[in-house]
Design an enzyme around this catalytic site. Sequence first.
Site, PDB file in Angstrom:
ATOM      1  N   PRO A 120      25.351 -53.446 -23.374  1.00 22.50           N
ATOM      2  CA  PRO A 120      25.254 -54.822 -23.876  1.00 22.50           C
ATOM      3  C   PRO A 120      23.996 -55.598 -23.475  1.00 22.50           C
ATOM      4  O   PRO A 120      24.073 -56.600 -22.759  1.00 22.50           O
ATOM      5  CB  PRO A 120      26.521 -55.466 -23.308  1.00 22.50           C
ATOM      6  CG  PRO A 120      26.717 -54.755 -22.013  1.00 22.50           C
ATOM      7  CD  PRO A 120      26.309 -53.331 -22.286  1.00 22.50           C
ATOM      8  N   CYS A 121      22.861 -55.191 -23.990  1.00 23.99           N
ATOM      9  CA  CYS A 121      21.629 -55.928 -23.698  1.00 23.99           C
ATOM     10  C   CYS A 121      21.661 -57.326 -24.309  1.00 23.99           C
ATOM     11  O   CYS A 121      20.910 -58.203 -23.881  1.00 23.99           O
ATOM     12  CB  CYS A 121      20.402 -55.141 -24.137  1.00 23.99           C
ATOM     13  SG  CYS A 121      20.384 -54.636 -25.852  1.00 23.99           S
TER      14      CYS A 121
END
Length: 156
Positions: A120-121
Site C-alpha cells: 500500500p504505497c
Amino acid sequence: MRYAIMETPMGPLTLASSDKGLSAVRFGMTIPPDGIVDQSLNRPFVRQLSEYFQGRRTEFECPLDFEGTPFQMSVWRALLDIPYGETRSYGDIAKSIGKPGASRAVGMANHENRIAVVIPCHRVVGQDGSLTGYAGGLQLKQKLLSIEQQGRTLFT
C-alpha cells in the site's frame, strides 16, 4: 508471468503472477504482447482485490513475488505494516527501517513498487499529511484512501 485484467472502481487493473505469487498490480490494461492470460492462476488475487474495492477486505492474504534492491525491499515490507485506513509519512517509513534521513529514497522506492494497492504505497503521505506523488496519479491515491476510510467505518 501470467496475466489477468479486472475491472475496479478505479478502472481496469492488470495483475501479473508467477508460480510464487502476485508480482504486479498495475492501473490500466498492460499485458505485454508475449504475455499469457491466465484467469485461473490469478483468481485468488482478483477475488481479494474485488473484496478490497467493495470495502470487505482490510488485509491481503496472498503470496507475493517481488524483487528489488535491499533498500527497496525494506521499504516495501514496511509499507505492508501500515494498517488499513491509516497513513504514514515518508519520514515515518524512513525511521521505521532505520534510515531516518532517507525520506526521498523512500519516495523513490514507493515509485518502483510494482504491486500497487496490495503493497500500500498509497498510504504514504507528506510530512504535513498532504497527498504527494503516486504512480497512478493523485486522484487514484485519494480514491484508494477514501475506500479505506469508508471501509474502516464498517469494521469499527
